[in-house]
Structures are given as C-alpha cells and as structure tokens.
Design an enzyme around this catalytic site. Structure first.
Site, short mmCIF file in Angstrom:
data_model
loop_
_atom_site.label_atom_id
_atom_site.label_comp_id
_atom_site.label_asym_id
_atom_site.label_seq_id
_atom_site.Cartn_x
_atom_site.Cartn_y
_atom_site.Cartn_z
CB THR A 103 -12.57 19.21 -22.49
OG1 THR A 103 -12.23 17.98 -23.45
CG2 THR A 103 -11.18 19.55 -22.15
N GLY A 157 -18.25 17.82 -21.72
CA GLY A 157 -19.40 18.57 -20.93
C GLY A 157 -18.95 19.85 -20.74
CB THR A 158 -16.11 22.32 -21.38
OG1 THR A 158 -16.23 21.83 -22.65
CG2 THR A 158 -15.01 21.92 -20.39
N GLY A 159 -19.19 22.43 -22.72
CA GLY A 159 -20.22 23.36 -23.34
C GLY A 159 -21.41 23.28 -22.35
CB CYS A 160 -23.44 20.52 -20.85
SG CYS A 160 -23.60 19.55 -22.37
CE LYS A 175 -19.47 26.79 -26.75
NZ LYS A 175 -20.33 25.81 -25.83
#
Ligand SMILES: Cc1ncc(COP(=O)(O)OP(=O)(O)O)c(N)n1
Ligand code: TZP
Ligand code: MG
Length: 569
Positions: free
Chosen positions: A281, A283-286, A248
């Site tokens: 942003t 928590g975007t990865g989870c 990412k």
C-alpha cells in the site's frame, strides 16, 4: 546551431500572437532545413505564455517541426510538487506513474529528496527554497499546466513560494495531499507547518485529501474513530477554505470496507469499497491525489474524479497483491498493471524471428470438433510434429471458452518456445498475454493493434497486393501472410493469388512473408521453390488439423520444408 540570436525581429507581439523573423541567411537556411514552409506560419498563439524560449530550444535541438499551432494537440497536464522517493513507491515517482496510467502528462517540481525504501525513510534532504521557486517558474511559465497537485512540502518557505507562484501563474485546480507522515510513520513535514497549511495553502485548494492522521493533525488532535467523526472532520476542514474535502478512512479500525468521505460544502458523499488486504500500500495516498488531479485535468467534476481515482487505486492494489518488492512491511504497488505477467512466468515470450514462420500451424475449431479433440491437444500435437509458430483461429468459439483455451495453449507453446498468435481477436490476445495477433484487411487495423499490444508483441497482416504489403510495413507489422496461394475450402470467398501473386507480394514487401491457402505436403516444396529470400515458410490449416494424426502430418510437412529452399534459413 541556431540560437536566440537568429531571431532578431519581433514583428508583432501582443497577448495572442508572436511573429518571428530570422536575422540572416544562415538562419533562413536552418529554418528551411527544418521544412518550415513559411516563416509567417511560425505563429505562437497562447493566451497565457509566449514561448520564445521553447521555440528556440526546439530549433536548437533540430526538431523537424517548429510550432504549428493548428496541429498541436492539447494534452491534459498535471504538475506535481512533491518529494522524491528513492524506492519509487510514493512521492514524485508514484505521481508520475499514476498520471501515466491515467494518460495525463505529468511535470515535476521536487521539494525534497528522500532516501527511502519499504522499511522506512532513512534520510531527507530538502531542496533549497530558491531552487523550488526556479523549478516552479520553469514549468509554469512555459507549459500549459491544468492542475497542480502537492505532496511533501517540507518547509513553511516552500509552501509560501508555491502559493505565491500560483497567484502569478494560476491553474484550473489545486489538489492538496497534506503529506505529514509517511506510511512507515516517518515525519515528512513537522507540526510547525500546520498553521501555514491552514492559513495559506488550504484556502487556495480545490480539494484536500487528508488521511485520518493528517485530518486529526490539522484539527489540533481531534479523535477520528468513526465514519461520523470523519464527516465532522470534513466539515471543519471545509471551514478552513478548501472547496472540497476528502477524508480517507483507510486507517479506520474494524471496517471490512474502505470508507472515504467527500464533502463539497453542501453534500456528503460516502464512498465505500471492499477493503483490499495487502502489504503493498506504499504510495496509495500520493497516487490517489495524482489520479484525482489527472481526472480534473481532463475536465471531469470533482465527484467523478474522486470516484475514478478510488476505483483506480483499488484496482491497482488488487492487481498487485502478490507482488514482492523490498523486505519491509510496506511494499509498492504496480500503477500500470503491467509487472505481473512477466515476473511469474518462467517461460517468457522471446523476440520474434522471421524463421519462426517456417512451419506455421493455424487451428480451426470446426476441424477439432469433427475429430473430437481439444484445441490444446491439437496444438500440442502440432508442436510435437515440428510446428514453429501457432495461430488460434477459432471463429465459432464463445469468448469465455476461447480465452480459457488460449491460456492452456499459451502454457504449452511457452514451454516449447513456440510463439502463439490469436487470429482476429486482439482483446483475447491481450487478456491471455499471447505473443501476438494475426489480422486481415477487414479486421482491426494493424497500427491500432500495435497501439493496444505494445512494441514487443508479434503482429501479422494478411496481404494480397504490394500496396497492402507496404501499408503493413508502415503500420508496424512483423510479417505478412499472403494467400490463398491455392484454392481452399477452409476460408470462404477467398480469392486465390497463385504463386505469381505470392511472388509479387514478397518482392514488394520489406517484411518476411508466410504463404497460406491450400498448402500441404504435396505442394509446400513448390511454394518454397519460388525462391524469394523473404518467403520464410508456409501456414497450414486443413493439411494438419483436418487429418487423423496431426502429429504425423506435421512431421511430414516439416521434412518436406527442410528439403526445400526456405529463403534465408
Ligand atoms: C498466416 C495467416 N495468413 C493469413 C490469414 C488470413 O487472415 P484474414 O485475412 O484475417 O482471414 P481469417 O483468417 O480471419 O479468416 C491467417 N489467418 N493467417
Ligand atoms: C485463413 C486463410 N487465409 C487465406 S487462405 C486461408 C485458409 C487456409 O486454410 P488451408 O490451409 O486449409 O487451405
Ligand atoms: Mg481475420
């Protein structure tokens, strides 16, 4: 209470079937109370798990239906193995919300509890490894998990327990988000874990989703500054064993696009989208990894799952730009795209009351055109005259214009505390967040409208018969519109039910009723005089909107109704 002791005999047990018989009469009675017609029908068919414990639990809880395989619907299921975020932007809480938004069931194994907010991580308490193992076994031995998604795995022991448990209970896919550092920069899994990730976890993964920092850490500090670097990293990470690698590029410097690289061992996919500038942003990865897991659980291939997940996160970030939760540098976003419409609005929808039906104004685009007025002006005049609820019945309007008018009318209605309903068009009602809809017998069924609109919106249904009234009740309607009571020119080919038909429907209905069709100042009193308690008012089109002064006519009708016997008010 029935319990496991009630089921003494296992008549036949093999890989696929388990028949249970109760030991004594009281168990039989208990079972028959649960309306299970035939004990032989308690057949649990499952390739992987025998659900005796689950069955007994259901019986213990007094569930009215014991496992009936043929009627059970398989729901895509993601198990997230991650840490709890008390601020609920990331971690387990983000995973649950992302899966709910993507319509997938999500179970949870909590590996650590963090004290966390939009400022940072104030504390971490790891869950004891034995208890992580116990949670994993509880879920995987009973529930049909399709995909496991991992987030914060704070110790080498937890990683090993997870990998061993997955060998005992294999799932369709493993999505690994190699969480190491929170978005605020706090360490969630130390460098000592990297070799276990590389040697044990990554080789089992169907896809891993590192950000630039995580990819760099897994690659011994490799510099990642360009899209070409990301491609090299994806190839090197793929060599460690995962079937797919998504690097990412959210942190890539100087890019107006958000660029991610997906590598499946054969092809590189460069996934680009406009970068969304927002503070929210966290928590975007989870959420991205959970959404990938959700799509894989539905059976989609990896490339589509990743594209959908990226689009989902971008949409949610775009929607959530103005949301302000917490005072730190990184706020959470709204996974369900549902928070904003209520928060900004100082005039919120209030709960429906049957007395709202008292003077029900129904607009008509042709009449407004004929008199040269906008819908909003017509609605304002009706409200000033005493209308207690408004329905936009704009049969000829273009959708775009209708939506704009509906928004303008909603502002007027909300500022006067008057509910606004949309005729026929559930899509327009959703788009402008109207208070509800009115649907007829040939429109969208009320139960479908209820599913789309949610529990708080108002739904009215046109009914001419007691059977239709009963169905409206079963379908979750709030009120019934009954008519045409008198002949009308406003609606073509509409049969007239008369006062008798109105009375029959009211008597059969458990819902409040509003009368419609050919009603005006001259006959509204007679309608209300039929004297049934659940007849709450009259709905009127031409007698208000096909007149020179809407204000004057609405006032007149209002005073007629006040002088009549309106049921229950
Ligand atoms: C309050 C109220 N009652 C009945 C109707 C008629 O709805 P429907 O049968 O769907 O016909 P159209 O209005 O769509 O032509 C109504 N609109 N409002
Ligand atoms: C929409 C509708 N549904 C039954 S009668 C009717 C038309 C009512 O219009 P009017 O009040 O002008 O008779
Ligand atoms: Mg209709």
């Amino acid at each position: 209470m029935a319990s496991a002791a009630f089921f003494s005999t296992c008549l036949l047990a093999n890989k696929n079937y388990l028949f249970l018989a109760p030991t004594n009469a009281s168990a039989k009675g208990y079972i028959s109370n649960l309306r299970v017609p035939n004990l032989a029908s308690i057949v649990l068919r499952n390739e992987r798990f025998v659900r005796l414990r689950g069955l007994v639990a259901m019986v213990d809880e007094g569930a009215s239906k014991v496992s009936d395989d043929d009627s059970r619907m398989k729901i895509p299921h993601v198990l997230t193995v991650a840490g709890s975020d008390s601020g609920a932007g990331a971690g387990i809480q983000a995973d649950l919300k992302a899966c709910a938004a993507r319509r997938v069931y999500c179970s949870t194994v909590i590996t650590a509890v963090t004290a966390q907010n939009t400022v940072g991580v104030q504390g971490v308490s790891n869950v004891p490894e034995d208890f992580v193992a116990e949670q994993l076994k509880s879920v995987l031995s009973d529930m049909e998990v399709d995909v496991v998604k991992t987030g914060m795995l704070p110790s080498i022991g937890i990683v090993k327990i997870l990998c061993n448990t997955l060998k005992e209970f294999p799932v369709q896919a493993l999505v690994v988000d190699p969480v190491m550092v929170s978005t605020s920069g706090d360490v969630l899994a130390g460098p000592s874990i990297l070799s276990t990730f590389r040697e044990v976890l990554l080789p089992m993964a169907d896809i891993i989703t590192p950000n630039l920092k995580e990819a760099s850490a897994l690659l011994n500090g490799m510099q990642l500054e360009t899209v070409d670097d990301m491609r090299s990293a994806a190839r090197l990470l793929h060599n460690m064993g995962p079937k797919n690698v998504l690097v990412k590029g959210g942190d890539l410097p100087d890019s107006s696009d958000a660029v991610d690289i997906l590598y499946d061992g054969l092809n590189f996919y460069e996934l680009r989208s406009p970068r969304i500038r927002t503070r929210n942003t966290h928590g975007t990865g989870c959420s991205l990894a959970s959404c990938i897991a959700a799509e894989l659980a539905k059976g989609y291939p990896v490339v589509s799952a990743v594209k959908v997940a990226k689009r989902y996160v971008e949409t949610a970030l775009g929607y959530s730009k103005e949301i302000g939760i917490g005072n730190g540098p990184q706020g959470p976003f709204d996974h369900l795209l549902r928070l904003k419409s209520h928060s900004q609005d100082c005039h919120r929808q209030r709960p429906f009351s049957p007395s709202d039906l008292f003077l029900y104004a129904v607009t008509d685009s042709r009449m407004n055109k004929r008199w040269g007025r906008s819908i909003a002006d017509a609605v304002k005049a009706a409200i000033d005259g005493g209308a207690t609820i408004v329905q936009l019945r704009e049969k000829d309007a273009e959708t775009k214009d209708f939506l704009e008018s509906a928004k303008a009318c909603l502002r007027i209605c909300r500022s006067h505390g008057v509910p606004l309903l949309i005729n026929d068009r559930v899509d327009v009602a959703i788009a402008c967040d109207a208070d509800g809809v009115h649907v007829g017998q040939s429109d969208m069924p009320a139960h479908v409208a209820r599913t789309l609109l949610g529990p708080e919106k108002i739904i009215g249904v046109s009914c001419k018969t007691p059977e239709q009234a009963q169905q409206a009740w079963v379908d979750g309607a709030d009120y019934i519109g009954c008519g045409g009571v008198y002949p009308t020119n406003t609606k073509e080919n509409n049969t007239t039910v008369g006062l008798d038909g109105l009375k029959t429907v009211c008597t059969a209905s458990k819902l409040p009723v509003v009368a419609i069709g050919g009603i005006g100042v001259s006959n509204a009193g007679a309608v209300m005089e039929i004297g049934v308690p659940n007849l709450k008012g009259v709905a009127v089109v031409s007698a208000l909107f096909d007149r020179e002064s809407i204000l004057t006519e609405t006032k007149k009708l209002h005073s007629v109704l006040l002088g009549s016997n309106v049921g229950g008010t």
